[in-house]
Each structure stands twice: as C-alpha cells, then as structure tokens.
Design a protein around this motif. Structure first.
Motif, PDB file in Angstrom:
ATOM      1  N   ASP A   1      38.719 -19.865 -21.519  1.00 17.48           N
ATOM      2  CA  ASP A   1      39.930 -19.982 -20.690  1.00 17.48           C
ATOM      3  C   ASP A   1      40.618 -21.335 -20.836  1.00 17.48           C
ATOM      4  O   ASP A   1      41.581 -21.617 -20.126  1.00 17.48           O
ATOM      5  CB  ASP A   1      39.576 -19.756 -19.212  1.00 17.48           C
ATOM      6  N   ASP A   2      40.121 -22.167 -21.750  1.00 23.85           N
ATOM      7  CA  ASP A   2      40.671 -23.508 -22.007  1.00 23.85           C
ATOM      8  C   ASP A   2      40.823 -24.306 -20.708  1.00 23.85           C
ATOM      9  O   ASP A   2      41.864 -24.895 -20.439  1.00 23.85           O
ATOM     10  CB  ASP A   2      42.016 -23.413 -22.729  1.00 23.85           C
ATOM     11  N   LEU A   3      39.757 -24.293 -19.936  1.00 21.15           N
ATOM     12  CA  LEU A   3      39.757 -25.088 -18.709  1.00 21.15           C
ATOM     13  C   LEU A   3      39.700 -26.578 -19.007  1.00 21.15           C
ATOM     14  O   LEU A   3      40.026 -27.394 -18.150  1.00 21.15           O
ATOM     15  CB  LEU A   3      38.574 -24.686 -17.817  1.00 21.15           C
TER      16      LEU A   3
ATOM     17  N   ALA B   1      34.435 -35.909 -16.434  1.00 17.74           N
ATOM     18  CA  ALA B   1      35.493 -34.925 -16.706  1.00 17.74           C
ATOM     19  C   ALA B   1      34.886 -33.578 -17.091  1.00 17.74           C
ATOM     20  O   ALA B   1      35.367 -32.515 -16.666  1.00 17.74           O
ATOM     21  CB  ALA B   1      36.400 -35.437 -17.816  1.00 17.74           C
ATOM     22  N   VAL B   2      33.816 -33.588 -17.887  1.00 21.89           N
ATOM     23  CA  VAL B   2      33.158 -32.338 -18.268  1.00 21.89           C
ATOM     24  C   VAL B   2      32.538 -31.670 -17.045  1.00 21.89           C
ATOM     25  O   VAL B   2      32.681 -30.452 -16.845  1.00 21.89           O
ATOM     26  CB  VAL B   2      32.089 -32.601 -19.345  1.00 21.89           C
ATOM     27  N   LEU B   3      31.860 -32.423 -16.203  1.00 23.82           N
ATOM     28  CA  LEU B   3      31.271 -31.847 -14.998  1.00 23.82           C
ATOM     29  C   LEU B   3      32.335 -31.272 -14.079  1.00 23.82           C
ATOM     30  O   LEU B   3      32.147 -30.205 -13.486  1.00 23.82           O
ATOM     31  CB  LEU B   3      30.450 -32.905 -14.260  1.00 23.82           C
ATOM     32  N   ARG B   4      33.460 -31.960 -13.957  1.00 18.81           N
ATOM     33  CA  ARG B   4      34.553 -31.445 -13.131  1.00 18.81           C
ATOM     34  C   ARG B   4      35.040 -30.097 -13.678  1.00 18.81           C
ATOM     35  O   ARG B   4      35.311 -29.157 -12.919  1.00 18.81           O
ATOM     36  CB  ARG B   4      35.693 -32.464 -13.104  1.00 18.81           C
TER      37      ARG B   4
ATOM     38  N   LEU C   1      33.228 -27.970 -15.541  1.00 19.92           N
ATOM     39  CA  LEU C   1      32.189 -26.961 -15.376  1.00 19.92           C
ATOM     40  C   LEU C   1      32.079 -26.477 -13.935  1.00 19.92           C
ATOM     41  O   LEU C   1      31.768 -25.303 -13.688  1.00 19.92           O
ATOM     42  CB  LEU C   1      30.849 -27.513 -15.864  1.00 19.92           C
ATOM     43  N   LEU C   2      32.350 -27.349 -12.976  1.00 20.26           N
ATOM     44  CA  LEU C   2      32.372 -26.905 -11.583  1.00 20.26           C
ATOM     45  C   LEU C   2      33.524 -25.943 -11.345  1.00 20.26           C
ATOM     46  O   LEU C   2      33.396 -24.976 -10.584  1.00 20.26           O
ATOM     47  CB  LEU C   2      32.473 -28.105 -10.645  1.00 20.26           C
ATOM     48  N   ARG C   3      34.635 -26.193 -12.003  1.00 22.62           N
ATOM     49  CA  ARG C   3      35.760 -25.259 -11.899  1.00 22.62           C
ATOM     50  C   ARG C   3      35.386 -23.911 -12.532  1.00 22.62           C
ATOM     51  O   ARG C   3      35.667 -22.844 -11.960  1.00 22.62           O
ATOM     52  CB  ARG C   3      36.987 -25.841 -12.605  1.00 22.62           C
ATOM     53  N   ALA C   4      34.729 -23.955 -13.696  1.00 21.96           N
ATOM     54  CA  ALA C   4      34.278 -22.723 -14.346  1.00 21.96           C
ATOM     55  C   ALA C   4      33.266 -21.987 -13.473  1.00 21.96           C
ATOM     56  O   ALA C   4      33.264 -20.757 -13.387  1.00 21.96           O
ATOM     57  CB  ALA C   4      33.678 -23.048 -15.703  1.00 21.96           C
ATOM     58  N   GLN C   5      32.401 -22.742 -12.820  1.00 22.19           N
ATOM     59  CA  GLN C   5      31.410 -22.161 -11.929  1.00 22.19           C
ATOM     60  C   GLN C   5      32.085 -21.406 -10.789  1.00 22.19           C
ATOM     61  O   GLN C   5      31.667 -20.300 -10.418  1.00 22.19           O
ATOM     62  CB  GLN C   5      30.546 -23.288 -11.384  1.00 22.19           C
TER      63      GLN C   5
ATOM     64  N   ASP D   1      24.823 -40.296 -11.187  1.00 20.30           N
ATOM     65  CA  ASP D   1      26.151 -40.830 -10.873  1.00 20.30           C
ATOM     66  C   ASP D   1      27.298 -39.880 -11.243  1.00 20.30           C
ATOM     67  O   ASP D   1      28.212 -39.681 -10.427  1.00 20.30           O
ATOM     68  CB  ASP D   1      26.350 -42.185 -11.545  1.00 20.30           C
ATOM     69  N   PRO D   2      27.323 -39.285 -12.446  1.00 24.06           N
ATOM     70  CA  PRO D   2      28.452 -38.405 -12.780  1.00 24.06           C
ATOM     71  C   PRO D   2      28.576 -37.207 -11.840  1.00 24.06           C
ATOM     72  O   PRO D   2      29.677 -36.884 -11.373  1.00 24.06           O
ATOM     73  CB  PRO D   2      28.146 -37.965 -14.218  1.00 24.06           C
ATOM     74  N   LEU D   3      27.459 -36.518 -11.547  1.00 24.65           N
ATOM     75  CA  LEU D   3      27.523 -35.359 -10.652  1.00 24.65           C
ATOM     76  C   LEU D   3      27.881 -35.786  -9.234  1.00 24.65           C
ATOM     77  O   LEU D   3      28.651 -35.108  -8.542  1.00 24.65           O
ATOM     78  CB  LEU D   3      26.199 -34.599 -10.674  1.00 24.65           C
ATOM     79  N   ALA D   4      27.350 -36.921  -8.781  1.00 29.16           N
ATOM     80  CA  ALA D   4      27.672 -37.411  -7.445  1.00 29.16           C
ATOM     81  C   ALA D   4      29.152 -37.743  -7.322  1.00 29.16           C
ATOM     82  O   ALA D   4      29.729 -37.645  -6.232  1.00 29.16           O
ATOM     83  CB  ALA D   4      26.829 -38.642  -7.127  1.00 29.16           C
ATOM     84  N   ALA D   5      29.785 -38.100  -8.435  1.00 36.35           N
ATOM     85  CA  ALA D   5      31.202 -38.440  -8.406  1.00 36.35           C
ATOM     86  C   ALA D   5      32.080 -37.214  -8.169  1.00 36.35           C
ATOM     87  O   ALA D   5      33.177 -37.336  -7.612  1.00 36.35           O
ATOM     88  CB  ALA D   5      31.603 -39.119  -9.716  1.00 36.35           C
TER      89      ALA D   5
END
Length: 332
Positions: free
Chosen positions: A57-59, A233-236, A238-242, A319-323
């Motif tokens: 979906d090119d998120l 940015a990648v985690l953000r 993936l949370l949207r994809a989730q 730190d990245p996930l907590a952000a």
C-alpha cells in the motif's frame, strides 16, 4: 538605466530563487532528498505481515520515508543482510537474533512484531510416530539456525529428549517435504508455509503432531548502519500498517499474498495469518524467552557470549518504539 529600486528588486529575486526552489521539493516545505531513506530486509513470512502491507500500500511514502525492501529466503538470510551491511533494518526470528547477540555482533532489537505458537511435527504414517517420545533414534530434518530448530528442541524436551537422542538432518525449509516423501527422514520441522505442501505430497501417508509449547517471535532488528530517525520512521509506518491489518484483515491477507509474488499460497495465507498475534511491543516475556533461547544455544551449539538477562537486555533498544508508542514498552 534601471533605477536603484529596480536593481534592488532584481537582486532580491535572485537571492530568494534558490530558497523557493528548495521549498517546492515537497508539500511540507522539505526537499525530497531530505526524506529518511532506509533499507530493510525481510522474508516471505506471515510474522512480518505489517511490512508486506506497508510495501503493497506504499505506506512508506505516506509516512515520508524512502524505503527499499528486499525479500530473502529466510529470516536468517535477512539477518545476515543486516549484519553484512546490505540492509539497515531486518525482520528476523528470535533465535537468529539470539545467536547473533551471543556472537557479539552489533545488533539491536527494536520491536517484537508478532507471535506464533501453532507448530507441527511432520511425519509419515508408516513411521508410527504418535508422540514426541517416539522420535528417539529417528532421523529428523530441520533448517538449522532458524526458529524451526528451536521448536524441535522444545518438542524433544517435552518428552525428556535432546538433540543427541535423534539424528538431526540439516535441510532447507523447502527440502523437508521432499525428504519426507522419499523416506530419507522419519520426521521434520519446517515453516508453516510448507505444511500444506507436505500434506499434498504425502497424501494418505501424511501424519503430524501439533505443538504449542514454543512461541516464535518475529523481531525488527537494527544493524550498525541504522540511525534513530529512520528506525522511528519505520516503526511509525509499521504501527500504521498494524492498524490497517486490524481494521481489514482480509485486505491485509491480499496484500501479503500479492507481495509474495507466488511464493505463498492463498490457502496458507487465509488459514495461518489469523493464527499470528500482531502488535509491536518490547516486553518482559520477550526478554525471558531470549534468555531461555540463549542458554539453549550455548549448550546445544557451543556458542560464546553471555546468556544472562542483563547481557541480553543491552541488545534491546527501546528508544525508537517508546518514541512512537510509549505504552508498548514494558521491559526494564
């Protein structure tokens, strides 16, 4: 001759032109080449479904990332790409990540993306393996160095057996089925994507033993070249994809199937994606499991490194996930 005011206007226009051009690079006023660029290695594995959904979906673009995603045969291969510098981030199984940590490799676990417990020991009816104790003295095929090998160790342990009680045959995940069909092995452990192929190949001779005593975890890991900005940015993304996966599971399954480009079969995706628990976390349960796997790996594979909780905790980077989702980080 133009007057002083005309000259000043021309000079001002010349000075402002580069700034205007730079601001036109994107709607937000940020140049296109300033978007975080990241390389990510994964595999055709349902545990990484949020990555496949983000790609289909090119998120990535929606979150302002320039992402290059490569698909490797296994999570172990994806990990090697990260360790070798071909990718900054990787989607891998828990056991390969543990063995890398024991080897002192530069690696950070930034999220536990999904969990799966529906394992099978594949066998043949003519081998008469009706429980795990019957594996003693048998030839068992498994892709060594993957989660499948640790699943086999847990199956054996449930019957008070170890790997020394069987003959372990190292096979690629897609070779277990053919080895069973030829009778080269008595039983095998492989990835769930090959269960249906084994059932088809063996037909009436197919037999299996279910096992839920091991929860395989799909991890997002960062290598030495990953930086905090791109990882966040990648985690953000993936949370949207989730969230999209939860809102439209059927659509997510179609996305995963499309991204596999024929590697995964529709029936498998329809059946098994529902058996994964998704949600990016860093929990005490993850750390406990990594500690148990590290102790097993040191004993079974004679690996160096320290397997205690404090040493493994240093490989978790919260730190990245907590952000992006502070509540998802509960490990200390």
């Amino acid at each position: 001759m133009p007057g002083p005011r005309a000259v000043a206007a021309v000079l001002l226009a010349v000075l402002l032109f580069p700034l205007a051009t730079a601001c036109a690079g994107s709607a937000s006023g940020t140049p296109d080449d300033a978007r975080p660029a990241v390389t990510l290695a994964t595999s055709d594995h349902l545990g990484g479904a949020p990555v496949h959904l983000a790609e289909e979906d090119d998120l990535w673009s929606a979150e302002g990332i320039e992402a290059t995603v490569t698909t490797r045969p296994t999570g172990r291969d994806a990990l090697n790409a990260v360790l070798g510098g071909q990718a900054q981030l990787g989607v891998v199984g828990d056991l390969p990540a543990v063995t890398a940590a024991l080897g002192g490799r530069e690696l950070r676990v930034v999220a536990d993306l999904s969990r799966f417990s529906d394992w099978r020991l594949l066998t043949r009816t003519d081998r008469r393996i009706t429980d795990f104790a019957a594996l003693k003295g048998r030839r068992v095929g498994v892709p060594q160095g993957t989660n499948g090998e640790y699943a086999l160790s847990r199956m054996l342990a449930s019957a008070q057996l170890t790997a020394s009680d069987v003959t372990v045959v190292n096979l690629a995940p897609n070779q277990v089925t053919s080895a069973l069909a030829r009778g080269d092995i008595d039983a095998g452990v492989t990835f769930p994507s090959f269960y249906d192929a084994a059932r088809t190949a063996l037909a009436g001779a197919y037999a299996e033993l279910p096992f839920t005593g091991y929860t395989a975890r799909t991890l997002l890991v960062a290598g030495p070249s990953a930086n905090a900005e791109s990882t966040i940015a990648v985690l953000r993304t993936l949370l949207r994809a989730q969230r999209e996966l939860e809102a439209d599971p059927a659509g997510a399954r179609k996305a995963v199937l499309a991204q596999s480009k024929g590697v995964l079969q529709a029936a498998y995706v329809e059946t098994y994606q529902l058996r994964y628990s998704y949600g990016a976390t860093l929990s005490p349960e993850l750390l406990t499991q990594l500690e148990e796997e590290a102790a097993w790996a040191k004993a079974a594979q004679n690996l160096p490194g320290t397997a205690d909780r404090a040493a493994l905790l240093r490989y978790l980077d919260s730190d990245p996930l907590a952000a992006v989702d502070p509540a998802a980080v509960t490990v200390r």
